[in-house]
Design a protein around this motif. Structure first.
Motif, PDB file in Angstrom:
ATOM      1  N   ASP A   9     -50.903  28.408  -9.988  1.00  0.00           N
ATOM      2  CA  ASP A   9     -49.785  29.467  -9.457  1.00  0.00           C
ATOM      3  C   ASP A   9     -48.455  29.301 -10.242  1.00  0.00           C
ATOM      4  OD1 ASP A   9     -47.726  30.763  -8.073  1.00  0.00           O
ATOM      5  OD2 ASP A   9     -48.182  30.027  -6.183  1.00  0.00           O
ATOM      6  N   HIS A  10     -48.165  30.330 -11.062  1.00  0.00           N
ATOM      7  CA  HIS A  10     -47.125  30.236 -12.279  1.00  0.00           C
ATOM      8  C   HIS A  10     -45.653  30.581 -11.641  1.00  0.00           C
ATOM      9  CE1 HIS A  10     -50.194  29.379 -15.199  1.00  0.00           C
ATOM     10  NE2 HIS A  10     -49.322  29.931 -15.952  1.00  0.00           N
ATOM     11  N   SER A  11     -45.608  30.619 -10.249  1.00  0.00           N
ATOM     12  CA  SER A  11     -44.244  30.917  -9.589  1.00  0.00           C
ATOM     13  C   SER A  11     -43.637  29.528  -9.616  1.00  0.00           C
ATOM     14  CB  SER A  11     -44.495  31.296  -8.183  1.00  0.00           C
ATOM     15  OG  SER A  11     -44.851  30.512  -7.339  1.00  0.00           O
ATOM     16  N   ILE A  71     -45.124  26.771 -20.585  1.00  0.00           N
ATOM     17  CA  ILE A  71     -43.846  26.356 -20.495  1.00  0.00           C
ATOM     18  C   ILE A  71     -42.777  27.393 -20.863  1.00  0.00           C
ATOM     19  CG2 ILE A  71     -44.592  24.183 -20.212  1.00  0.00           C
ATOM     20  CD1 ILE A  71     -43.357  23.593 -23.275  1.00  0.00           C
ATOM     21  N   HIS A  72     -43.241  28.291 -21.779  1.00  0.00           N
ATOM     22  CA  HIS A  72     -42.309  29.338 -22.310  1.00  0.00           C
ATOM     23  C   HIS A  72     -42.635  30.627 -21.923  1.00  0.00           C
ATOM     24  CE1 HIS A  72     -40.228  26.422 -24.829  1.00  0.00           C
ATOM     25  NE2 HIS A  72     -41.206  26.046 -25.386  1.00  0.00           N
ATOM     26  N   ALA A  73     -43.354  30.691 -20.701  1.00  0.00           N
ATOM     27  CA  ALA A  73     -43.984  31.910 -20.195  1.00  0.00           C
ATOM     28  C   ALA A  73     -42.907  32.693 -19.634  1.00  0.00           C
ATOM     29  CB  ALA A  73     -45.314  31.662 -19.405  1.00  0.00           C
ATOM     30  N   HIS A  74     -41.960  33.272 -20.153  1.00  0.00           N
ATOM     31  CA  HIS A  74     -40.899  34.331 -19.655  1.00  0.00           C
ATOM     32  C   HIS A  74     -41.307  35.335 -18.792  1.00  0.00           C
ATOM     33  CE1 HIS A  74     -37.731  31.594 -20.979  1.00  0.00           C
ATOM     34  NE2 HIS A  74     -38.290  31.511 -22.282  1.00  0.00           N
ATOM     35  N   GLU A  75     -42.387  35.701 -18.913  1.00  0.00           N
ATOM     36  CA  GLU A  75     -43.152  36.932 -17.869  1.00  0.00           C
ATOM     37  C   GLU A  75     -42.979  36.496 -16.438  1.00  0.00           C
ATOM     38  OE1 GLU A  75     -46.721  35.297 -20.196  1.00  0.00           O
ATOM     39  OE2 GLU A  75     -44.634  35.420 -20.618  1.00  0.00           O
ATOM     40  N   TYR A  76     -42.988  35.113 -16.210  1.00  0.00           N
ATOM     41  CA  TYR A  76     -42.932  34.728 -14.787  1.00  0.00           C
ATOM     42  C   TYR A  76     -41.348  34.228 -14.431  1.00  0.00           C
ATOM     43  CZ  TYR A  76     -47.798  34.262 -15.842  1.00  0.00           C
ATOM     44  OH  TYR A  76     -49.386  34.484 -15.983  1.00  0.00           O
ATOM     45  N   ASP A  77     -40.478  34.715 -15.103  1.00  0.00           N
ATOM     46  CA  ASP A  77     -39.024  34.270 -14.798  1.00  0.00           C
ATOM     47  C   ASP A  77     -38.663  34.831 -13.365  1.00  0.00           C
ATOM     48  OD1 ASP A  77     -38.916  32.899 -16.878  1.00  0.00           O
ATOM     49  OD2 ASP A  77     -37.559  34.053 -18.152  1.00  0.00           O
ATOM     50  N   ALA A  78     -39.215  35.906 -12.944  1.00  0.00           N
ATOM     51  CA  ALA A  78     -38.814  36.836 -11.923  1.00  0.00           C
ATOM     52  C   ALA A  78     -39.375  36.187 -10.682  1.00  0.00           C
ATOM     53  CB  ALA A  78     -39.510  38.295 -11.832  1.00  0.00           C
ATOM     54  N   LYS A  79     -40.309  35.115 -10.851  1.00  0.00           N
ATOM     55  CA  LYS A  79     -40.924  34.397  -9.747  1.00  0.00           C
ATOM     56  C   LYS A  79     -39.784  33.060  -9.533  1.00  0.00           C
ATOM     57  CE  LYS A  79     -45.406  36.016  -9.963  1.00  0.00           C
ATOM     58  NZ  LYS A  79     -46.890  35.840  -9.918  1.00  0.00           N
ATOM     59  N   GLU A  80     -38.557  33.333  -9.398  1.00  0.00           N
ATOM     60  CA  GLU A  80     -37.504  32.180  -9.198  1.00  0.00           C
ATOM     61  C   GLU A  80     -37.546  31.445 -10.335  1.00  0.00           C
ATOM     62  OE1 GLU A  80     -37.185  31.001  -4.843  1.00  0.00           O
ATOM     63  OE2 GLU A  80     -39.428  30.947  -5.096  1.00  0.00           O
ATOM     64  N   GLY A  81     -37.874  31.863 -11.601  1.00  0.00           N
ATOM     65  CA  GLY A  81     -37.755  31.050 -12.703  1.00  0.00           C
ATOM     66  C   GLY A  81     -39.045  30.783 -13.043  1.00  0.00           C
ATOM     67  N   GLY A  82     -40.033  30.700 -12.356  1.00  0.00           N
ATOM     68  CA  GLY A  82     -41.415  30.492 -12.963  1.00  0.00           C
ATOM     69  C   GLY A  82     -41.653  29.209 -13.626  1.00  0.00           C
ATOM     70  N   VAL A  83     -42.588  29.143 -14.496  1.00  0.00           N
ATOM     71  CA  VAL A  83     -42.938  27.806 -14.716  1.00  0.00           C
ATOM     72  C   VAL A  83     -41.670  26.974 -15.760  1.00  0.00           C
ATOM     73  CG1 VAL A  83     -44.762  26.642 -16.482  1.00  0.00           C
ATOM     74  CG2 VAL A  83     -45.303  28.500 -15.110  1.00  0.00           C
ATOM     75  N   VAL A  84     -41.077  28.048 -16.534  1.00  0.00           N
ATOM     76  CA  VAL A  84     -40.052  27.814 -17.389  1.00  0.00           C
ATOM     77  C   VAL A  84     -38.946  26.798 -16.618  1.00  0.00           C
ATOM     78  CG1 VAL A  84     -38.130  28.762 -19.158  1.00  0.00           C
ATOM     79  CG2 VAL A  84     -40.309  29.706 -18.980  1.00  0.00           C
TER      80      VAL A  84
END
Length: 254
Positions: A179-181, A205-218
């Protein structure tokens, strides 16, 4: 003009031909992957210690067919089917070179999708330590070629399952790629990642496409690496000109 029934039949025939083509392509890519695994397992010490050898095998294994523009530079190494790595090859090769030095005996990957990364990681760990056990955890079984690869590699499948099923277990190496959130990554870290005896790794670790999920993996990786730098060697493998994908590896020291 073609009537509706004829159009439907044609569409069905095209779809069936496409599926058949994918099955044949996948079969060939699995066979190619098995040959790569065999080559790694039978490699000489000099070959196994060589970054160029490892990179060569990663490129031979191939990248799964995909439309990503950031993979355009590696199009020569894309497989005909969707089976294959989903990673910049040089990032994955350098990651494997570091893992090979750690004498890992137990490993778990949380989130394995088709299993391609698991097969290559396990091949390298098994070449370094023939008794390694590699546990593959995912919420659903989308594995490709598992039975064939499991005849050569010390793989154990835990599907369906999540990191919650690993609570109380300790592994030398933990790879988090589910889960990338932000909450999903953090849960996997708290459940099993923080207990890794030798190393823990994070994908995307640089997948900013998941930033909308509370910041995601980054966000999760940035918090974890900040907490680990005092007693871990923290490495990032990020070779794309634009920050994208990437692998984070924290190796326990002392």
């Amino acid at each position: 003009m073609m009537d509706i029934e004829a159009k439907d039949k044609l569409s069905t025939a095209i779809a069936e031909a496409s599926k058949a083509g994918e099955r044949e392509a996948r079969k060939r890519d699995i066979e190619k992957g098995l040959a790569v695994v065999d080559a790694i397992l039978s490699s000489t010490d000099a070959e196994f210690a060589s970054r160029q050898f490892i990179l060569g095998k990663v490129l031979e294994f191939g990248i799964g067919r995909n439309p990503w523009k950031n993979m355009a530079g590696w199009i020569r190494h894309q497989n005909t089917s969707t089976f294959g790595l989903m990673q910049i090859p040089t990032e994955f090769a350098d990651f494997l070179v570091h893992l090979a030095r750690l004498d890992i005996r137990t490993a778990v990957e949380i989130g394995v999708f088709s299993g391609a990364s698991s097969y290559l990681i396990c091949a390298v760990l098994q070449r370094a330590n023939p008794d390694v056990e590699y546990v593959m955890v995912d919420i659903e079984d989308k594995l490709i070629g598992f039975d064939a690869f499991a005849k050569r590699l010390n793989l154990r499948k835990m599907v369906p399952a999540t990191s919650h099923h690993c609570v109380g277990q300790e592994y030398d190496f933990v790879f988090i790629d589910a889960d990338h959130s932000y909450r999903g990554v953090k849960n996997d870290w708290l459940n099993v990642g923080r207990h890794a005896r030798k190393a823990v790794a994070f994908h995307d670790i640089h997948a900013h496409e998941y930033d909308a999920k509370e910041g995601g993996v980054v966000r999760a990786w940035n918090e974890v690496k900040a907490a680990l730098v005092s007693d871990h060697m923290v490495l990032e493998f990020a070779h794309n000109p634009v920050r994208w994908m990437g692998l984070g590896l924290a190796i326990r020291q002392g």
